[in-house]
Design a protein around this motif. Structure first.
Motif, mmCIF file in Angstrom:
data_model
loop_
_atom_site.group_PDB
_atom_site.id
_atom_site.type_symbol
_atom_site.label_atom_id
_atom_site.label_comp_id
_atom_site.label_asym_id
_atom_site.label_seq_id
_atom_site.Cartn_x
_atom_site.Cartn_y
_atom_site.Cartn_z
ATOM 1 N N THR A 27 -12.471 14.933 5.526
ATOM 2 C CA THR A 27 -12.008 14.655 4.169
ATOM 3 C C THR A 27 -12.726 13.431 3.617
ATOM 4 O O THR A 27 -12.380 12.303 3.949
ATOM 5 N N PRO A 28 -13.737 13.653 2.788
ATOM 6 C CA PRO A 28 -14.503 12.520 2.249
ATOM 7 C C PRO A 28 -13.748 11.806 1.119
ATOM 8 O O PRO A 28 -12.726 12.290 0.641
ATOM 9 N N PHE A 29 -14.283 10.661 0.707
ATOM 10 C CA PHE A 29 -13.687 9.867 -0.367
ATOM 11 C C PHE A 29 -13.306 10.713 -1.594
ATOM 12 O O PHE A 29 -12.253 10.529 -2.176
ATOM 13 N N SER A 30 -14.214 11.640 -1.978
ATOM 14 C CA SER A 30 -13.990 12.388 -3.219
ATOM 15 C C SER A 30 -12.676 13.162 -3.153
ATOM 16 O O SER A 30 -12.000 13.330 -4.176
ATOM 17 N N GLU A 31 -12.280 13.636 -1.984
ATOM 18 C CA GLU A 31 -11.023 14.375 -1.871
ATOM 19 C C GLU A 31 -9.827 13.424 -1.797
ATOM 20 O O GLU A 31 -8.758 13.709 -2.335
ATOM 21 N N ILE A 32 -10.021 12.285 -1.136
ATOM 22 C CA ILE A 32 -8.919 11.326 -1.022
ATOM 23 C C ILE A 32 -8.551 10.755 -2.398
ATOM 24 O O ILE A 32 -7.372 10.628 -2.730
ATOM 25 N N GLN B 24 -8.769 12.131 -5.217
ATOM 26 C CA GLN B 24 -8.023 13.152 -5.965
ATOM 27 C C GLN B 24 -6.561 13.216 -5.510
ATOM 28 O O GLN B 24 -5.655 13.373 -6.323
ATOM 29 N N LEU B 25 -6.354 13.096 -4.195
ATOM 30 C CA LEU B 25 -4.980 13.081 -3.684
ATOM 31 C C LEU B 25 -4.216 11.871 -4.220
ATOM 32 O O LEU B 25 -3.066 11.979 -4.636
ATOM 33 N N PHE B 26 -4.875 10.715 -4.246
ATOM 34 C CA PHE B 26 -4.224 9.515 -4.782
ATOM 35 C C PHE B 26 -3.941 9.681 -6.274
ATOM 36 O O PHE B 26 -2.910 9.228 -6.778
ATOM 37 N N GLN B 27 -4.881 10.309 -6.981
ATOM 38 C CA GLN B 27 -4.693 10.537 -8.419
ATOM 39 C C GLN B 27 -3.385 11.308 -8.666
ATOM 40 O O GLN B 27 -2.644 11.027 -9.597
ATOM 41 N N ASN B 28 -3.097 12.266 -7.802
ATOM 42 C CA ASN B 28 -1.907 13.112 -7.992
ATOM 43 C C ASN B 28 -0.646 12.554 -7.325
ATOM 44 O O ASN B 28 0.388 13.204 -7.345
ATOM 45 N N GLN C 93 0.828 -1.205 0.000
ATOM 46 C CA GLN C 93 0.000 0.000 0.000
ATOM 47 C C GLN C 93 0.868 1.265 0.000
ATOM 48 O O GLN C 93 1.935 1.289 0.602
ATOM 49 N N SER C 94 0.397 2.304 -0.683
ATOM 50 C CA SER C 94 1.102 3.595 -0.665
ATOM 51 C C SER C 94 0.737 4.338 0.615
ATOM 52 O O SER C 94 1.589 4.624 1.446
ATOM 53 N N THR C 95 -0.548 4.640 0.760
ATOM 54 C CA THR C 95 -1.057 5.198 2.011
ATOM 55 C C THR C 95 -2.430 4.585 2.268
ATOM 56 O O THR C 95 -3.191 4.375 1.330
ATOM 57 N N CYS C 96 -2.712 4.268 3.531
ATOM 58 C CA CYS C 96 -4.065 3.849 3.902
ATOM 59 C C CYS C 96 -4.648 4.935 4.782
ATOM 60 O O CYS C 96 -4.059 5.283 5.814
ATOM 61 N N VAL C 97 -5.790 5.458 4.378
ATOM 62 C CA VAL C 97 -6.422 6.540 5.124
ATOM 63 C C VAL C 97 -7.740 6.057 5.709
ATOM 64 O O VAL C 97 -8.621 5.615 4.969
ATOM 65 N N GLY C 98 -7.870 6.135 7.024
ATOM 66 C CA GLY C 98 -9.171 5.934 7.640
ATOM 67 C C GLY C 98 -9.856 7.285 7.630
ATOM 68 O O GLY C 98 -9.425 8.213 8.324
ATOM 69 N N ILE C 99 -10.896 7.430 6.803
ATOM 70 C CA ILE C 99 -11.496 8.770 6.674
ATOM 71 C C ILE C 99 -12.450 9.056 7.822
ATOM 72 O O ILE C 99 -12.779 10.202 8.088
ATOM 73 N N GLY C 100 -12.887 8.004 8.537
ATOM 74 C CA GLY C 100 -13.753 8.224 9.703
ATOM 75 C C GLY C 100 -15.145 7.669 9.502
ATOM 76 O O GLY C 100 -15.651 7.633 8.379
ATOM 77 N N GLY C 101 -15.751 7.223 10.590
ATOM 78 C CA GLY C 101 -17.066 6.588 10.516
ATOM 79 C C GLY C 101 -18.226 7.508 10.840
ATOM 80 O O GLY C 101 -19.370 7.064 10.894
ATOM 81 N N ASP C 102 -17.953 8.764 11.072
ATOM 82 C CA ASP C 102 -19.037 9.695 11.416
ATOM 83 C C ASP C 102 -19.754 10.204 10.168
ATOM 84 O O ASP C 102 -19.201 10.159 9.077
ATOM 85 N N PRO C 103 -20.991 10.724 10.358
ATOM 86 C CA PRO C 103 -21.717 11.238 9.192
ATOM 87 C C PRO C 103 -21.118 12.540 8.645
ATOM 88 O O PRO C 103 -21.291 12.843 7.481
#
Lengths: 370, 291
Positions: free
Chosen positions: B187-192, B194-198, B173-183
């Motif tokens: 940083t939601p999936f859509s931003e993560i 994009q970071l991985f894309q770059n 794995q390059s980076t594993c991000v736990g974005i969080g379980g709250d509503p």
């Protein structure tokens, strides 16, 4: 925590939102008495946790005290979705000229409060948003700024001055009580051109109750039926009751949901689950106890993925529990992670064959349940 | 490289004197994370495991120059701690605690947008970049190896379950991000994605989602629009969850027709993102995109 209508209405009224005259009753006699005091046709509204009471047919109208008492006597015998009717809100019936919808809630996608006003109320708002979006005004609110002058002008243009005042009050309630939803459906414009809140919803974020002791106390006014869930919550665990016959003890929401999926895909049916936080020997002892106490299931699946805790100490917790309280249903345990070998040895010592593969454990427990 | 955290990360631990914070500070350090200081009001001048403790974040800034902070503070005081980090100019903030009042999280997220800071969490096990020997949070590092898959997930133990299978199959794995379980999260999936894309170190993206909310759909839309060109695969938990029940994560609830599995599967299908039905299928899907 969802307040009952009469509790929400009290808060709304105290904040300056007019509500119909009325009172709560716990017996048909009280209903009769309140109706007689109001001296007008009334509506009887059972105070329940379920939504859409209108559709369930439990909202009744009465023209006089004796009619009200008769209707109430029937209502007090009804159980709605496992909840008996114990409290009825008796209110003066209002003559409706127009109904609107007003709410402040959280836009989870934009991650900010949103104010919603519809010129059609009394209907299902999700349905309306889909079918008739032009009747809706939705305003995103910057939580650090609150409702702005610009917002107020927009609301006044859309629905008038008094609704704009309602909106401000509702937003203030939303913030003051850490609400997830504050809703009036419908706001009624009466034939006498009075604007009043005929219903009231106030749903408060559970994680904020520590700073609202007065609200937490209100929960005691209505019966909370699920004591197991209550006890789980006290440990910061989640307990959910389900209709099947396989009890589940697991850790982590995503993994627990995955286990439910795997069981369902294999033709099994979960009875309930406890989702614990990271636990130790005493923790698993307690969680085990709670799950056994909750209801009788045919079999049980325990899933342990010890990332930072240890399999051996969790196995010891299970061993201790079974010694104190022998359980007469077959138990399937999947256990991986730190000190896995040692944990497995302890389990074998008490006659339980441990699994390492989640899928194999699920298959086994489903097979037993059939 | 990696996303969000790397070997250049200079980590501050806010609330360092608590039991969990002490324990995980030690583990993070053993893994290789550069922890430059701790903060605990009233404990300034003391040390935890040789790490200097300061009274305020501002006090730390001058000599220690932290560029990220992990907040091991109780939910009740999280907002104050996060705002303190913002004011001191820290731009990457990881909030591990759960049960933070939703209104506080909304305020924190709004303030973060205002000052250009990034919040990870709340209610997250944190993140880890194996090749950079850097972890911020309490993910058990033994399940992770360096490699090219960027992982983003809403759930802790489910991530360990799935990543351990990748690691067993030799997929790092390059980076594993736990974005969080709250509503509401920073940083939601859509931003993560994009970071991985770059991120040059990331070759493929694995999204571990679940029912509730619309975060998965929003990320899928970016893939569909062609903004994400790296291969994306996904797993979704909660296919058989009943509606109107909070399934452990406050964020995992199907209510008012929102957050259904159907909506997510539709969005992934439109974006041609392969979705594993069970964890056992994830390794195969990832291997396919690399072949």
């Amino acid at each position: 925590m969802n307040l009952r209508e009469y509790q929400a209405k009290k808060i709304f009224a105290d904040s300056g939102i007019p509500i119909p005259p009325g009172n709560v009753a716990r017996t048909p006699e009280e209903v009769e008495q309140i109706t007689s005091q109001l001296n007008t046709p009334v509506v009887l509204k059972p105070q329940l946790g379920v939504k859409k009471r209108g559709k369930l047919g439990v909202i009744k109208f009465a023209n006089n005290p004796s009619e009200a008492a008769t209707a109430a006597a029937e209502l007090f015998n009804i159980i709605v979705k496992e909840e008996p009717i114990k409290i009825i809100l008796v209110e003066a019936k209002v003559e409706i000229k127009q109904e609107l919808y007003l709410a402040v809630t959280i836009d989870y996608s934009k991650r900010c409060p949103v104010l919603i006003i519809s010129k059609r109320g009394g209907v299902d708002i999700e349905e309306l948003a889909e079918k008739d979006p032009h009747q809706l005004l939705k305003l995103s609110i910057n939580i650090l700024e609150g409702i702005t002058e610009k917002d107020i002008i927009l609301i006044k243009k859309f629905a008038g001055d008094e609704i704009a005042r309602f909106a401000s009050v509702l937003y203030a309630i939303f913030r003051k009580y850490d609400a997830e939803l504050v809703e009036i459906n419908p706001v009624v414009i009466t034939t006498e051109n009075k604007i009043i809140a005929v219903d009231a919803v106030l749903n408060i974020n559970d994680d904020s109750l520590f700073r609202h002791a007065e609200i937490a106390k209100l929960r005691k006014e209505f019966q909370d039926t699920d004591h197991i869930a209550e006890e789980a919550r006290a440990n910061n665990w989640t307990y959910i009751d389900l209709p099947g016959d396989i009890a589940i003890l697991s850790s982590g929401a995503g993994l627990t949901m995955t286990i439910l999926d795997l069981i369902n895909f294999s033709g099994g049916s979960p009875a309930n689950f406890i989702d614990t936080a990271q636990i130790d020997e005493d923790g698993i002892y307690q969680a085990f106890n709670l799950l056994v106490k909750a209801k009788s299931a045919k079999t049980m699946l325990i899933n342990i993925f010890a990332g930072l805790n240890r399999c051996d100490s969790l196995a010891k917790g299970i061993q201790r529990y079974l010694k104190d309280f022998p359980v007469d249903i077959p138990i399937v345990i999947r256990m991986v992670g730190n000190k896995e070998k040692e944990g497995h040895e302890i389990l074998r010592g008490i006659g339980i064959k441990p699994f390492s593969k989640l899928e194999e454990a699920v298959e086994k427990v489903v097979e037993i349940s059939k | 490289m990696s996303i969000l955290i790397n070997s250049q990360t200079r980590l501050l631990v806010q609330g360092i004197t608590g039991d969990a914070a002490r324990f995980h500070t030690k583990l993070m350090r053993e893994y290789g994370t550069n922890i430059v200081a701790g903060v605990r009001p009233g404990a300034g001048g003391t040390e935890v495991d040789g790490i200097k403790v300061f009274n305020t974040v501002q006090d730390v800034m001058e000599g220690k120059h932290p560029n990220a902070s992990i907040l091991f503070v109780p939910a009740k005081v999280m907002k104050g701690a996060a705002f303190e980090a913002f004011e001191a100019g820290i731009k990457t903030i990881v909030m591990v605690s759960e049960h933070i009042p939703l209104h506080d999280t909304m305020e924190i997220v709004t303030k973060a947008q205002l000052v250009g800071a990034r919040i990870i969490g709340p209610n997250t096990p944190g993140l880890i970049s194996p090749a950079e020997k850097c972890k911020v949070g309490f993910v058990p590092s033994s399940y992770y190896i360096p490699g090219k898959v960027g992982v983003a997930s809403r759930s802790g133990t489910l991530t360990y379950e799935i990543v351990s299978r990748l690691t067993e199959a030799g997929i790092g794995q390059s980076t594993c991000v736990g974005i969080g379980g709250d509503p509401v999260i920073g940083t939601p999936f859509s931003e993560i994605v994009q970071l991985f894309q770059n991120d040059p170190a990331t070759g493929a993206i694995l999204m571990i989602g679940e029912i509730g909310g619309t975060m998965e759909e929003e990320a899928a839309e970016l893939v569909q629009k062609g903004e994400i060109t790296k291969p994306v695969v996904a797993y979704l938990a909660g296919r058989t969850a009943p509606p109107d029940k909070k399934m452990g994560h406050a964020g995992a609830i199907i209510a008012g027709g929102r957050g259904t599995i159907e909506s997510k599967l539709d969005a992934f299908e439109r974006a041609r993102i392969p979705v594993a039905k069970v964890p056992g299928e994830v390794v195969g899907l990832v291997q396919e995109v690399f072949s």
